[in-house]
Motif scaffolding. Structure first.
Motif, mmCIF file in Angstrom:
data_model
loop_
_atom_site.group_PDB
_atom_site.id
_atom_site.type_symbol
_atom_site.label_atom_id
_atom_site.label_comp_id
_atom_site.label_asym_id
_atom_site.label_seq_id
_atom_site.Cartn_x
_atom_site.Cartn_y
_atom_site.Cartn_z
ATOM 1 N N HIS A 423 2.538 -19.776 -24.869
ATOM 2 C CA HIS A 423 1.581 -18.671 -24.918
ATOM 3 C C HIS A 423 1.983 -17.478 -24.057
ATOM 4 O O HIS A 423 1.320 -16.435 -24.107
ATOM 5 C CB HIS A 423 0.189 -19.161 -24.492
ATOM 6 N N GLY A 424 3.042 -17.621 -23.263
ATOM 7 C CA GLY A 424 3.433 -16.545 -22.370
ATOM 8 C C GLY A 424 2.690 -16.611 -21.051
ATOM 9 O O GLY A 424 1.696 -17.326 -20.909
ATOM 10 N N ASP A 425 3.162 -15.883 -20.070
ATOM 11 C CA ASP A 425 2.592 -15.958 -18.724
ATOM 12 C C ASP A 425 1.112 -15.584 -18.696
ATOM 13 O O ASP A 425 0.327 -16.154 -17.933
ATOM 14 C CB ASP A 425 3.371 -15.047 -17.770
ATOM 15 N N SER A 426 0.720 -14.607 -19.515
ATOM 16 C CA SER A 426 -0.682 -14.167 -19.504
ATOM 17 C C SER A 426 -1.544 -14.951 -20.478
ATOM 18 O O SER A 426 -2.767 -14.856 -20.446
ATOM 19 C CB SER A 426 -0.772 -12.686 -19.872
ATOM 20 N N GLY A 427 -0.907 -15.689 -21.390
ATOM 21 C CA GLY A 427 -1.650 -16.439 -22.392
ATOM 22 C C GLY A 427 -1.711 -15.779 -23.745
ATOM 23 O O GLY A 427 -2.058 -16.422 -24.736
ATOM 24 N N LEU A 428 -1.368 -14.491 -23.820
ATOM 25 C CA LEU A 428 -1.482 -13.766 -25.078
ATOM 26 C C LEU A 428 -0.138 -13.207 -25.553
ATOM 27 O O LEU A 428 -0.075 -12.210 -26.273
ATOM 28 C CB LEU A 428 -2.495 -12.624 -24.948
ATOM 29 N N GLY A 429 0.948 -13.852 -25.127
ATOM 30 C CA GLY A 429 2.253 -13.426 -25.571
ATOM 31 C C GLY A 429 2.586 -12.029 -25.123
ATOM 32 O O GLY A 429 2.451 -11.687 -23.943
ATOM 33 N N ALA A 430 2.971 -11.187 -26.074
ATOM 34 C CA ALA A 430 3.368 -9.812 -25.753
ATOM 35 C C ALA A 430 2.201 -8.840 -25.787
ATOM 36 O O ALA A 430 2.379 -7.646 -25.557
ATOM 37 C CB ALA A 430 4.447 -9.348 -26.737
ATOM 38 N N PHE A 431 0.993 -9.331 -26.070
ATOM 39 C CA PHE A 431 -0.157 -8.435 -26.173
ATOM 40 C C PHE A 431 -0.806 -8.220 -24.813
ATOM 41 O O PHE A 431 -0.985 -9.162 -24.036
ATOM 42 C CB PHE A 431 -1.209 -8.987 -27.136
ATOM 43 N N THR A 432 -1.174 -6.972 -24.528
ATOM 44 C CA THR A 432 -1.953 -6.650 -23.327
ATOM 45 C C THR A 432 -3.087 -5.711 -23.716
ATOM 46 O O THR A 432 -2.967 -4.914 -24.646
ATOM 47 C CB THR A 432 -1.096 -5.962 -22.247
ATOM 48 N N PHE A 433 -4.197 -5.822 -23.011
ATOM 49 C CA PHE A 433 -5.322 -4.919 -23.235
ATOM 50 C C PHE A 433 -5.044 -3.595 -22.528
ATOM 51 O O PHE A 433 -4.839 -3.582 -21.316
ATOM 52 C CB PHE A 433 -6.619 -5.529 -22.719
ATOM 53 N N LYS A 434 -5.037 -2.521 -23.293
ATOM 54 C CA LYS A 434 -4.748 -1.207 -22.702
ATOM 55 C C LYS A 434 -5.903 -0.698 -21.851
ATOM 56 O O LYS A 434 -5.696 0.031 -20.879
ATOM 57 C CB LYS A 434 -4.427 -0.198 -23.813
ATOM 58 N N ASN A 435 -7.119 -1.060 -22.234
ATOM 59 C CA ASN A 435 -8.303 -0.595 -21.500
ATOM 60 C C ASN A 435 -9.196 -1.782 -21.167
ATOM 61 O O ASN A 435 -10.246 -1.979 -21.785
ATOM 62 C CB ASN A 435 -9.078 0.437 -22.333
ATOM 63 N N PRO A 436 -8.773 -2.616 -20.207
ATOM 64 C CA PRO A 436 -9.581 -3.790 -19.882
ATOM 65 C C PRO A 436 -10.960 -3.401 -19.371
ATOM 66 O O PRO A 436 -11.139 -2.337 -18.778
ATOM 67 C CB PRO A 436 -8.758 -4.496 -18.800
ATOM 68 N N VAL A 437 -11.920 -4.271 -19.614
ATOM 69 C CA VAL A 437 -13.277 -3.986 -19.168
ATOM 70 C C VAL A 437 -13.354 -4.098 -17.649
ATOM 71 O O VAL A 437 -12.498 -4.713 -17.004
ATOM 72 C CB VAL A 437 -14.284 -4.956 -19.819
ATOM 73 N N ASP A 438 -14.399 -3.497 -17.086
ATOM 74 C CA ASP A 438 -14.542 -3.480 -15.628
ATOM 75 C C ASP A 438 -15.570 -4.498 -15.156
ATOM 76 O O ASP A 438 -16.166 -4.348 -14.096
ATOM 77 C CB ASP A 438 -14.917 -2.072 -15.143
ATOM 78 N N TYR A 439 -15.798 -5.538 -15.966
ATOM 79 C CA TYR A 439 -16.695 -6.600 -15.535
ATOM 80 C C TYR A 439 -16.036 -7.941 -15.834
ATOM 81 O O TYR A 439 -15.065 -8.026 -16.576
ATOM 82 C CB TYR A 439 -18.053 -6.501 -16.231
ATOM 83 N N GLY A 440 -16.561 -8.982 -15.229
ATOM 84 C CA GLY A 440 -15.993 -10.310 -15.387
ATOM 85 C C GLY A 440 -17.013 -11.283 -15.931
ATOM 86 O O GLY A 440 -17.972 -10.907 -16.603
ATOM 87 N N PRO A 441 -16.825 -12.557 -15.632
ATOM 88 C CA PRO A 441 -17.763 -13.564 -16.115
ATOM 89 C C PRO A 441 -19.077 -13.515 -15.349
ATOM 90 O O PRO A 441 -19.200 -12.843 -14.311
ATOM 91 C CB PRO A 441 -17.013 -14.871 -15.843
#
Length: 660
Positions: A423-441
């Motif tokens: 799955h890659g180091d981040s879990g999503l392979g080569a995909f990254t979120f360009k604008n991640p949200v500013d909140y968590g769980p």
């Protein structure tokens, strides 16, 4: 068809929120962002209403920025007497959305969005023009990137709240004058026209009959609005029905063919005692201004039936009737589906890597599911990554209202081992979120979250388990009373004939075999979607290329992840020699919950090996009934076949739905 890039500037009260039903669902618009201002209510209220509105309508992907607290040079006057103290009449959101406004203020967000756009942008201004005036004053170069400003306000010879001035101009006449004289094409949707776009009492009742959460919100707001307008403006004597001003302006952007326009020279009175905020429009051309020099495109007529047709279609797109309480609780939307009483209540337990994320494409779009929450666990990658991926994945697919709780960071008794080589180091392979949200769980831990959601539900809940079973095993150990509230566990993992990552064990069992054994022996109906079956629900390379041609961000994400996933499968497990295509294990399991008619299952007795050095994590399935267990003792519904083409059909339908 090229979508129209739009920034909405609003002061979200009742008619702003009603207009969102059209703008946020329109396939013709690319909403770059929304900015808020004080107007119908103070800016804190209008901003919160906007955040809640984009959430209930499934558009948390749109950035929202807080703007002007007051006019350029005057005290604030609001329209709370029409829109109510919260701006939305008697309608209340039971919970505030987790979505937060951008760090940048409205002016800076507009400037950055304009700078970044390769095309000129339409500004739909359905509020006092303070934000837009400030933008042009502070960043005059931004005007070159604006295609036109479509403004709700002004009039020829009518007014509200005064006899001659309209609210959005009267609230900040200096701002209106500045924008109108800026040289940027200015399209005015005046009260003369918006009052021809009215809802009758029968229309309002028809909205109530639609019954989904967005329609219910519109219905409750309209009833309040109608009463307030009648009481304050004698509207029952002056108007044909309830005028939805901002909807008219929004429809002009989505469907200009429903309107006619004429060019006038215009200005705004900023000093008059009785005429403050009056839009002076030279409709008889007394000043002999050539048409090409006139600065106002005045929207002079509207096809009421045409606009209402679009509005009702938009309302219906949010789904069929849902439970009335659900309409105000936790922003659960119908996702275009059945009545909530018929939908399957589900909690997803996942370790979001590539195939978990791909399964979300189906589950989050499904008409069959009522997703109550998502819990995460360490598995494909570590817990911080699986949680981050889950929170951002839900928001990316427009379902940021679904609560996410972080669960266990390690197996019950063993060291943690992941699948980052696939799955890659981040879990999503080569995909990254360009604008991640500013909140968590949410603050509640995964196990406690599961327990609370189960116990508060009036219906039994299905748990879709796409990960090692650590969370669920701990739930059983700490809260055995919860079992009576679980309809069934649908689990991705196990097998009779094959393994991964060992020759005999499947990853989700091998990572935490003790947890798998506890859950398997827990007495709750257990449906196993094994590798023997998930490997038949493969994605061919031709199908992967088709995904690459689908024009929406979710399909782009899936294509990027699948391309990486397939390359890793080929490299790590000789997948190109062993499999017919790319096996999307979690998608297969999710499809069993949404479309069980595509599968067949058989009852077996099973257990999990926890000690054998070569066989730890092996799911021992007595498929030949050697142990002669009774039907009551058989503890596994083993999903042994899948209609691959049927699963691919529902998956591609889901993928294409994100283009709308």
């Amino acid at each position: 068809m090229n979508k129209i890039p739009v920034i909405i500037d609003c002061d979200t009260g009742i008619d702003d929120m009603i207009s969102f039903a059209v703008t946020l669902t329109s396939e013709k618009l690319n909403i770059l962002g929304i900015t808020t201002a004080a107007g119908n209510q103070v800016v804190d209220v209008t901003t919160q209403n906007t955040l809640n509105g984009v959430t209930i309508m499934g558009r948390t992907d749109i950035p929202v920025a807080r703007g002007a607290e007051k006019p350029l040079s005057r005290p604030l006057r609001d329209a709370g007497y029409i829109h109510g103290e919260n701006g939305l009449g008697t309608y209340r959101f039971a919970e505030m959305t987790a979505k937060q406004p951008e760090d940048a203020d409205a002016v800076e967000l507009m400037r950055s969005l304009l700078d970044a756009s390769e095309e000129k942008v339409v500004i739909l201004a359905i509020a006092p023009l303070t934000n837009v005036a400030r933008l042009l004053m502070e960043h005059p170069e931004a005007g070159e990137k604006i295609d036109k400003i479509v403004f709700m306000g002004g009039s020829l010879r009518t007014g509200n709240p005064t006899p001659v001035s309209t609210f959005n101009v009267l609230a900040d006449p200096e701002a209106a004058r500045y924008v109108m004289k800026s040289g940027i094409p200015f399209h005015m949707c005046p009260l003369d026209t918006t009052r021809e776009l009215y809802l009758t009492v029968d229309d309002i009742e028809a909205i109530g009959a639609i019954g989904n959460p967005v329609a219910q919100m519109n219905y409750e707001m309209c009833r309040f609005y109608n009463d307030a307008v009648n009481k304050n403006n004698n509207a029952d004597k002056r108007f044909k029905g309830l005028c939805i001003h901002d909807l008219c302006a929004a429809a002009y952007v989505t469907d200009p063919q429903l309107f006619t326009t004429v060019k006038y020279q215009g200005d705004v009175e900023t000093e008059g005692e009785l005429t403050l905020g009056f839009t002076v429009l030279d409709y008889e051309n007394i000043r002999q201004v050539p048409e090409e020099e006139r600065n106002v495109t005045f929207i002079s007529s509207v096809d009421r039936e045409g606009v209402l047709k679009i509005y009702f279609e938009a309302l219906k797109s949010f789904g069929e009737p849902c439970d009335a309480q659900l309409a105000e609780s936790n922003f659960q939307s119908c996702s275009g589906g059945k009545n909530s009483m018929d939908r399957i209540p589900v909690i997803i337990d996942c370790d979001t890597g590539i195939d978990d994320m791909i399964s979300f494409v189906l589950t989050l779009a499904s008409k069959q599911l009522d997703i109550r929450g998502v819990t995460t666990v360490a598995g494909n990658v570590s817990l911080p990554y699986t949680t981050y991926n889950t929170v951002n994945g839900l928001a990316f697919m427009g379902r940021g209202e679904i609560p996410v709780a972080a669960g266990e960071a390690a197996p019950l008794k063993r060291p943690y081992r992941d699948a980052s080589e696939i799955h890659g180091d981040s879990g999503l392979g080569a995909f990254t979120f360009k604008n991640p949200v500013d909140y968590g769980p949410v603050e509640t831990g995964g196990v406690q979250f599961l327990y609370e959601k189960l116990m508060e539900s009036e219906e039994k809940i299905t748990i879709l388990a796409l990960a090692p079973l650590t969370n669920i095993a701990k739930l059983y150990l700490e809260h055995p009373d919860c079992k009576e509230k679980i309809e069934k566990i649908v689990f991705m993992g196990g097998s009779i004939f094959s393994g991964n990552p060992t020759p005999v064990a499947t990853f989700n069992v091998w990572v935490d075999p003790e947890a798998a054994r506890i859950v398997l022996e827990g007495g709750v109906p257990f449906y196993m979607c094994p590798l023997d079956t998930t490997r038949e629900a493969y994605l061919s390379e031709d199908e992967l290329e088709i995904i690459g041609t689908i024009d929406n961000p979710v399909a782009d994400m899936v294509y990027t992840m699948c391309s990486f996933y397939w390359s890793q499968e080929k490299k790590n497990v000789n997948g190109h020699k062993r499999f017919k295509g790319l096996c999307i294990h979690d998608l297969c399991t999710a499809a069993y919950v949404t479309n069980p008619e595509l599968f067949h299952s058989t009852k077996y007795y099973g257990d999990v090996e926890t000690k054998g050095p070569l066989t730890e994590g092996f799911t021992m399935i007595d498929y030949e009934d050697i142990l002669r267990k009774s039907e009551e003792e058989k503890n596994i519904d083993y999903i042994d076949s899948v209609d691959r083409d049927g699963v691919m059909k529902v998956f591609f339908e889901a993928l294409n739905s994100y283009s709308k």
